[in-house]
Design a protein around this motif. Structure first.
Motif, short mmCIF file in Angstrom:
data_model
loop_
_atom_site.label_atom_id
_atom_site.label_comp_id
_atom_site.label_asym_id
_atom_site.label_seq_id
_atom_site.Cartn_x
_atom_site.Cartn_y
_atom_site.Cartn_z
N GLN A 33 0.67 -1.17 -0.11
CA GLN A 33 -0.05 0.05 0.07
C GLN A 33 0.70 1.27 -0.08
N ASN A 34 1.81 1.23 0.86
CA ASN A 34 2.97 2.51 0.82
C ASN A 34 3.48 2.79 -0.54
N LEU A 35 3.81 1.58 -1.06
CA LEU A 35 4.50 1.51 -2.39
C LEU A 35 3.50 2.11 -3.61
N TYR A 36 2.32 1.80 -3.40
CA TYR A 36 1.41 2.05 -4.21
C TYR A 36 0.93 3.75 -4.34
N VAL A 37 0.86 4.22 -2.86
CA VAL A 37 0.83 5.58 -2.71
C VAL A 37 1.84 6.37 -3.11
N LEU A 38 3.23 5.92 -3.10
CA LEU A 38 4.31 6.47 -3.36
C LEU A 38 4.60 6.32 -4.99
N GLU A 39 3.52 5.75 -5.52
CA GLU A 39 3.52 5.55 -7.26
C GLU A 39 5.02 4.70 -7.74
N LEU A 44 6.04 -3.27 -10.04
CA LEU A 44 6.12 -4.38 -9.14
C LEU A 44 4.98 -5.53 -9.50
N GLU A 45 3.95 -4.84 -10.09
CA GLU A 45 2.62 -5.61 -10.26
C GLU A 45 2.79 -6.86 -11.08
N PRO A 46 3.46 -6.81 -12.00
CA PRO A 46 3.45 -8.13 -12.89
C PRO A 46 4.30 -9.19 -11.83
N LEU A 47 5.35 -8.93 -11.31
CA LEU A 47 6.01 -10.07 -10.56
C LEU A 47 5.00 -10.32 -9.53
N TYR A 48 4.19 -9.49 -8.81
CA TYR A 48 3.05 -9.69 -7.92
C TYR A 48 2.11 -10.78 -8.46
N GLN A 49 1.45 -10.47 -9.56
CA GLN A 49 0.54 -11.25 -10.10
C GLN A 49 0.92 -12.73 -10.33
N THR A 50 2.31 -12.72 -10.84
CA THR A 50 3.02 -13.98 -11.17
C THR A 50 3.25 -14.80 -9.62
N ALA A 51 3.54 -14.07 -8.61
CA ALA A 51 3.82 -14.75 -7.28
C ALA A 51 2.35 -15.25 -6.55
N LEU A 52 1.33 -14.39 -6.87
CA LEU A 52 0.06 -14.89 -6.63
C LEU A 52 -0.58 -15.97 -7.29
#
Length: 58
Positions: A33-39, A44-52
């Motif tokens: 959430q903090n990284l999202y707020v800081l844009e 990192l979203e593609p890495l996150y989706q693969t990890a999920l």
């Protein structure tokens, strides 16, 4: 964060375990959430989706 997410990718040894532990950590969502707020999250979203996708989560 990028390095940790890279450990949770299919090419990495024990990737499913890493993804499960990492994504199950209660502090992960706070950091995300903090990284999202800081844009800073968009790259990192593609890495996150693969990890999920490979995490052993219910």
């Amino acid at each position: 964060m990028e390095t940790l997410l890279k450990e949770a990718q299919p090419a990495s040894q024990f990737s499913a375990l890493a993804a499960t532990v990492f994504l199950s950590d209660p502090n992960f969502e706070l950091v995300k959430q903090n990284l999202y707020v800081l844009e800073l999250w968009q790259d990192l979203e593609p890495l996150y989706q693969t990890a999920l996708a490979i995490a052993l989560l219910p």
